[in-house]
Design an enzyme around this catalytic site. Structure first.
Site, PDB file in Angstrom:
ATOM      1  N   GLU A   1       0.843  -1.202   0.000  1.00 45.50           N
ATOM      2  CA  GLU A   1       0.000   0.000   0.000  1.00 45.50           C
ATOM      3  C   GLU A   1       0.882   1.258   0.000  1.00 45.50           C
ATOM      4  O   GLU A   1       0.513   2.277  -0.580  1.00 45.50           O
ATOM      5  CB  GLU A   1      -0.947  -0.033   1.210  1.00 45.50           C
ATOM      6  CG  GLU A   1      -1.987  -1.142   1.075  1.00 45.50           C
ATOM      7  CD  GLU A   1      -2.814  -1.357   2.324  1.00 45.50           C
ATOM      8  OE1 GLU A   1      -2.252  -1.849   3.325  1.00 45.50           O
ATOM      9  OE2 GLU A   1      -4.009  -1.024   2.307  1.00 45.50           O
TER      10      GLU A   1
ATOM     11  N   GLU B   1      -3.551  -9.368   3.796  1.00 37.54           N
ATOM     12  CA  GLU B   1      -4.167  -9.096   5.115  1.00 37.54           C
ATOM     13  C   GLU B   1      -5.267 -10.077   5.475  1.00 37.54           C
ATOM     14  O   GLU B   1      -5.497 -10.353   6.658  1.00 37.54           O
ATOM     15  CB  GLU B   1      -4.724  -7.666   5.155  1.00 37.54           C
ATOM     16  CG  GLU B   1      -3.673  -6.570   5.265  1.00 37.54           C
ATOM     17  CD  GLU B   1      -3.153  -6.077   3.928  1.00 37.54           C
ATOM     18  OE1 GLU B   1      -3.246  -6.830   2.931  1.00 37.54           O
ATOM     19  OE2 GLU B   1      -2.639  -4.939   3.879  1.00 37.54           O
TER      20      GLU B   1
HETATM   21  N1  3HC Z   1       5.045  -7.612  11.452  1.00 33.10           N
HETATM   22  C1  3HC Z   1       5.805  -8.042  12.489  1.00 33.10           C
HETATM   23  N2  3HC Z   1       6.697  -9.049  12.395  1.00 33.10           N
HETATM   24  C2  3HC Z   1       6.823  -9.642  11.212  1.00 33.10           C
HETATM   25  C3  3HC Z   1       6.066  -9.256  10.088  1.00 33.10           C
HETATM   26  C4  3HC Z   1       5.140  -8.193  10.243  1.00 33.10           C
HETATM   27  N3  3HC Z   1       4.400  -7.745   9.227  1.00 33.10           N
HETATM   28  N4  3HC Z   1       6.395 -10.036   9.046  1.00 33.10           N
HETATM   29  C5  3HC Z   1       7.340 -10.873   9.492  1.00 33.10           C
HETATM   30  N5  3HC Z   1       7.599 -10.635  10.804  1.00 33.10           N
HETATM   31  C6  3HC Z   1       8.601 -11.306  11.646  1.00 33.10           C
HETATM   32  C7  3HC Z   1       8.241 -12.775  11.877  1.00 33.10           C
HETATM   33  O1  3HC Z   1       7.407 -12.900  12.999  1.00 33.10           O
HETATM   34  C8  3HC Z   1       9.601 -13.395  12.093  1.00 33.10           C
HETATM   35  O2  3HC Z   1       9.985 -13.121  13.411  1.00 33.10           O
HETATM   36  P1  3HC Z   1      10.890 -14.184  14.225  1.00 33.10           P
HETATM   37  O3  3HC Z   1      12.149 -14.309  13.447  1.00 33.10           O
HETATM   38  O4  3HC Z   1      11.042 -13.536  15.554  1.00 33.10           O
HETATM   39  O5  3HC Z   1      10.108 -15.452  14.279  1.00 33.10           O
HETATM   40  C9  3HC Z   1      10.509 -12.576  11.176  1.00 33.10           C
HETATM   41  O6  3HC Z   1       9.800 -11.353  10.915  1.00 33.10           O
HETATM   42  C10 3HC Z   1      10.808 -13.235   9.853  1.00 33.10           C
HETATM   43  O7  3HC Z   1       9.581 -13.642   9.260  1.00 33.10           O
HETATM   44  P2  3HC Z   1       9.435 -15.069   8.580  1.00 33.10           P
HETATM   45  O8  3HC Z   1      10.028 -16.119   9.433  1.00 33.10           O
HETATM   46  O9  3HC Z   1       8.015 -15.210   8.189  1.00 33.10           O
HETATM   47  O10 3HC Z   1      10.377 -14.872   7.296  1.00 33.10           O
HETATM   48  P3  3HC Z   1      10.184 -15.397   5.830  1.00 33.10           P
HETATM   49  O11 3HC Z   1      11.369 -14.928   5.084  1.00 33.10           O
HETATM   50  O12 3HC Z   1       9.838 -16.844   5.822  1.00 33.10           O
HETATM   51  O13 3HC Z   1       8.901 -14.637   5.245  1.00 33.10           O
HETATM   52  C11 3HC Z   1       7.499 -12.745   4.798  1.00 33.10           C
HETATM   53  C12 3HC Z   1       8.928 -13.257   5.083  1.00 33.10           C
HETATM   54  C13 3HC Z   1       6.995 -13.305   3.467  1.00 33.10           C
HETATM   55  C14 3HC Z   1       7.551 -11.256   4.747  1.00 33.10           C
HETATM   56  C15 3HC Z   1       6.560 -13.237   5.928  1.00 33.10           C
HETATM   57  O14 3HC Z   1       7.133 -12.897   7.165  1.00 33.10           O
HETATM   58  C16 3HC Z   1       5.198 -12.633   5.893  1.00 33.10           C
HETATM   59  O15 3HC Z   1       4.342 -13.103   5.155  1.00 33.10           O
HETATM   60  N6  3HC Z   1       4.932 -11.587   6.726  1.00 33.10           N
HETATM   61  C17 3HC Z   1       3.643 -11.017   6.889  1.00 33.10           C
HETATM   62  C18 3HC Z   1       3.224 -10.194   5.718  1.00 33.10           C
HETATM   63  C19 3HC Z   1       1.864  -9.580   5.977  1.00 33.10           C
HETATM   64  O16 3HC Z   1       0.937 -10.252   6.341  1.00 33.10           O
HETATM   65  N7  3HC Z   1       1.759  -8.268   5.779  1.00 33.10           N
HETATM   66  C20 3HC Z   1       0.535  -7.578   6.047  1.00 33.10           C
HETATM   67  C21 3HC Z   1       0.528  -7.083   7.464  1.00 33.10           C
HETATM   68  S1  3HC Z   1      -1.027  -6.361   7.946  1.00 33.10           S
HETATM   69  C22 3HC Z   1      -1.025  -4.844   7.199  1.00 33.10           C
HETATM   70  O17 3HC Z   1      -0.109  -4.501   6.523  1.00 33.10           O
HETATM   71  C23 3HC Z   1      -2.213  -4.002   7.473  1.00 33.10           C
HETATM   72  C24 3HC Z   1      -2.295  -2.816   6.561  1.00 33.10           C
HETATM   73  O18 3HC Z   1      -3.175  -3.078   5.508  1.00 33.10           O
HETATM   74  C25 3HC Z   1      -2.784  -1.613   7.291  1.00 33.10           C
END
Ligand code: 3HC
Length: 688
Positions: free
Chosen positions: A108, A128
């Site tokens: 976004e 999301e």
């Molecule tokens: N917020 C906080 N922590 C996060 C995070 C996030 N968005 N995304 C990843 N992390 C943390 C994980 O908890 C993990 O922490 P840890 O090492 O302490 O366990 C660390 O970052 C690494 O993450 P992964 O183990 O998942 O690493 P990968 O490389 O396998 O994957 C990724 C990376 C594809 C970015 C995956 O972490 C992911 O899918 N993250 C979430 C993405 C997401 O859902 N984004 C939307 C958030 S909601 C939002 O944006 C609302 C908005 O519309 C207002």
């Protein structure tokens, strides 16, 4: 380069400001990042020497989204919405330069920039929905303005990201940067071109939404009713897209914010956010010495080419890992190999893989009748009949065959891994790998840690799980480990309920309405009622045995608790009803009316209770691991967050009170778990 704050830098390259965020591991848009970005953009907008701005990230990825751990906490830091408004309204071009995964709030952020370039390997998307949320920073309003209503609905309710090339085709990106090129330099060069060509500042908010007809929304709801069942977020997303199509941008965005607020404060999103972290916590093993390295696994041996062995083999073949599969008879080996090929051929027929992909996978499979062939395997997984004597004999033989250091795994669902390990001279190399059926589909892998399992064997098992795309959870040794031990409690209550007054379809309806894909009796019919039953020894001691005696052994015989037609449509047979009534009369049970609340409480709370025992005994490392098991292994509805989280939403005191109320009917020896009682007394949660 000037540091704006500890995570955001601003530098100027001959009129082009480059704003860089460096907030490991994934550049989540935490308060400190938002603060830094707000200050950096203010500075760049105010500086007359800045003609254009490039926004980029250091580290492994562009912004991967809002910081999920901040939701539900008091707001702090600069507002993302205010920042977005300023970026989009700016009179200087802003270019997002993307690598890694630009997701959620991260994408976004890119969408409010006037231009977007990315490495071809980048992925962009709005996931999301997987957190029970909607893209709440303008995503639901901007995405449909680029890709049209239909694709926006698919992308946002599915949550899957799209790769760079596809994103370019969809108009989500303006240009791809060749892999290996320096992204920052490419961003600066792109910004210079925008200036030189005097390109207009593209503000997505000013564009119209294509293809939004009332039929589109009605059809989309209808088509996805089954997939969306129980979830709140998909419907909220649809309403946002309807608003995007029918209202001015600001009003659409106001609707988005209102709906987002409802979701973020709701229990479903709390549960799904909890699961996001629970899944990642499950990968961490308590008490593993620092720096424990996994043993390399290049060649896998599987013993047993039945449904389980074949399914397990497919996991490895799919990842390009060679598998030797062993059977005792040629016919069984041929049947097993043919089944694997048939599964792949079916996938190819559905367009999920090419004929060459099928051949490549089958080329990695070596079927054999010789156990000794496993001598060079790094990991050997036993998937034979669930019988202790058979398994012990096999492990004793493996001990003489496997090379030193090979990991010896048993795919037992219930049996004592320590006893199996003791059949070898190397119990430290033995571990349980409990796959769930169908093993090539189900995500869960219970990794059973024996008393003597070596730390690096455990680490290997977890690594292997990750490598084949499973969610691996560590369990200790006990009958049924985490999942099946708890399932047994549900089974006991389901059987008791139909004896006391309910019918199988009443119990199954309550389970289905709770969100499970099917109820316990439907599950029995699917799995087969005759697991562990034999005609010769059957004494008609249970309703299940009596059904088996009538050759109603489940879906495979066209009848079980239900009748099935040729297309597997279910109906409720009068015969089963009579059988149950007769059985109850014979046992002297006076049947009563049982309401849905009692059915639900008796299905779920004894499971929670068993979960609390499992936790107290250290069979599970943490409450959230239990929830991961139930979500990925048994179809527990993710929006309820697993049994332990669910108990917390109800309250431990409430669970204990209900168990006390039902106690006389819960079975001999049923006892409330001290841990649960304690939580009820102290008003504490079971999950962190
Ligand atoms: N917020 C906080 N922590 C996060 C995070 C996030 N968005 N995304 C990843 N992390 C943390 C994980 O908890 C993990 O922490 P840890 O090492 O302490 O366990 C660390 O970052 C690494 O993450 P992964 O183990 O998942 O690493 P990968 O490389 O396998 O994957 C990724 C990376 C594809 C970015 C995956 O972490 C992911 O899918 N993250 C979430 C993405 C997401 O859902 N984004 C939307 C958030 S909601 C939002 O944006 C609302 C908005 O519309 C207002």
């Amino acid at each position: 380069m000037a540091a704006i704050n500890p995570v955001v830098d601003l530098s100027l390259e001959d009129g082009i400001a480059v704003i860089t965020s460096n907030h490991p591991p994934v550049n989540a848009l935490s308060a400190i990042v938002r603060d830094g970005l707000a200050a950096a953009f203010d500075q760049a907008f105010a500086d007359a020497a800045v003609k254009a701005i490039v926004l980029t990230c250091a580290g492994r990825t562009f912004f991967a989204g809002a910081d999920i751990s901040e939701f539900g906490k008091p707001p702090k830091g600069a507002s993302l919405h205010a920042l977005f408004d300023r970026i989009e309204a700016a009179d200087k071009p802003v270019v997002a330069a993307i690598h890694g995964t630009s997701l959620g709030g991260g994408f976004e952020t890119a969408l409010v920039c006037h231009y977007r370039i990315a490495l071809a390997s980048a992925k962009v998307g709005l996931p999301e929905v997987k957190l029970g949320l909607l893209p709440g920073a303008g995503g639901t309003q901007r995405l449909p303005r680029i890709v049209g209503a239909a694709r926006a609905l698919e992308m946002m309710t599915g949550g899957a990201p799209v790769g760079g090339r596809q994103a370019l085709e969809m108009g989500l990106l303006d240009e791809l940067v060749a892999e290996g090129a320096e992204l920052r330099a490419a961003g600066v060069a792109f910004a210079r071109r925008v200036l030189a060509e005097q390109r207009p500042l593209r503000r997505i908010r000013t564009q119209a939404v294509a293809g939004a007809t009332p039929e589109l929304f009605a059809d989309f709801r209808k088509k996805n009713a089954k997939v969306f069942r129980g979830f709140d977020a998909p419907e909220a997303i649809i309403q946002c897209v309807e608003a995007a199509a029918s209202l001015p941008f600001d009003e659409g965005q106001a609707a988005e914010r209102r709906l987002f607020k409802g979701l973020v404060e709701g229990v479903q999103s709390q549960a799904q956010r909890y699961m996001f972290f629970a899944e990642r916590a499950a990968a961490k093993i308590d008490g593993l010495p620092e720096g424990t390295a996994a043993r390399p696994v290049k060649k896998v041996g599987i013993i047993g080419a039945g449904t389980m062995g074949g399914g397990i083999a497919m996991n490895f073949l799919n990842r390009g890992i060679a598998v030797t599969i062993v059977e005792t008879a040629q016919a069984a080996l041929d049947r097993g190999t043919a089944t694997i090929r048939k599964n792949y051929d079916n996938s190819a027929a559905k367009g999920r893989m090419s004929a060459a992909d099928v051949d490549r996978r089958m080329g990695l499979l070596a079927p054999t009748l010789e156990l000794a062939t496993l001598a060079d395997c790094d990991l050997i997984i036993e998937a034979v009949f669930e019988n202790m004597a058979v398994k012990k004999e096999l492990f004793a033989r493996l001990d003489t065959i496997a090379r030193p250091g090979a990991v010896l795994a048993t795919n037992t669902s219930y049996l004592d891994v320590n006893e199996i390990a003791a059949a070898t001279q190397r119990p430290q190399d033995v571990v349980g790998l409990h796959f769930f059926s169908p093993a090539n589909v189900m995500k869960l892998l219970e990794v059973v840690r024996g008393a003597k399992t070596a730390p690096d064997v455990l680490a290997t098992a977890m690594e292997v799980g990750k490598a084949i795309g499973k969610v691996a959870v560590v369990a200790g040794v006990c009958h049924g480990f985490i999942g099946n031990r708890m399932l047994a409690q549900r089974r006991i209550q389901a059987d008791a309920l139909i004896l006391e007054g309910a019918m199988p379809w009443d119990v199954d309806r309550v389970a289905y309405d709770f969100g499970w894909p099917m109820g316990p009796f439907q599950m029995s019919d699917l799995a087969g009622l005759d697991i562990g039953w034999s005609k010769d020894t059957s004494k008609g001691a249970t309703i299940r045995e009596r059904l088996c005696e009538l050759d109603r052994r489940g879906q495979k015989t066209g009848a079980g608790y239900y009748d099935y037609d040729a297309r597997r449509n279910r109906s409720n047979p009068a015969l089963v009803e009579k059988l149950i009534l007769d059985f109850a009369a014979e046992k002297g049970v006076t049947r009563r009316r049982i309401d849905d609340q009692e059915i639900l409480e008796r299905l779920v709370y004894p499971m929670v209770n068993e979960g609390a025992k499992i936790l107290a005994e250290g069979i599970a490392q943490r409450a959230s691991d239990i929830d991961v098991v139930w979500i990925y292994g048994y179809g527990w509805p993710v929006y309820r967050g697993g049994p332990m989280f669910y108990a917390d939403t109800v309250g431990a005191a409430e669970v204990v009170a209900a168990l006390a109320k039902h106690k006389p009917r819960l079975g001999d020896g049923f006892a409330v778990a001290p841990l649960l009682e304690q939580a009820a007394r102290d008003g504490r949660r079971l999950t962190a």
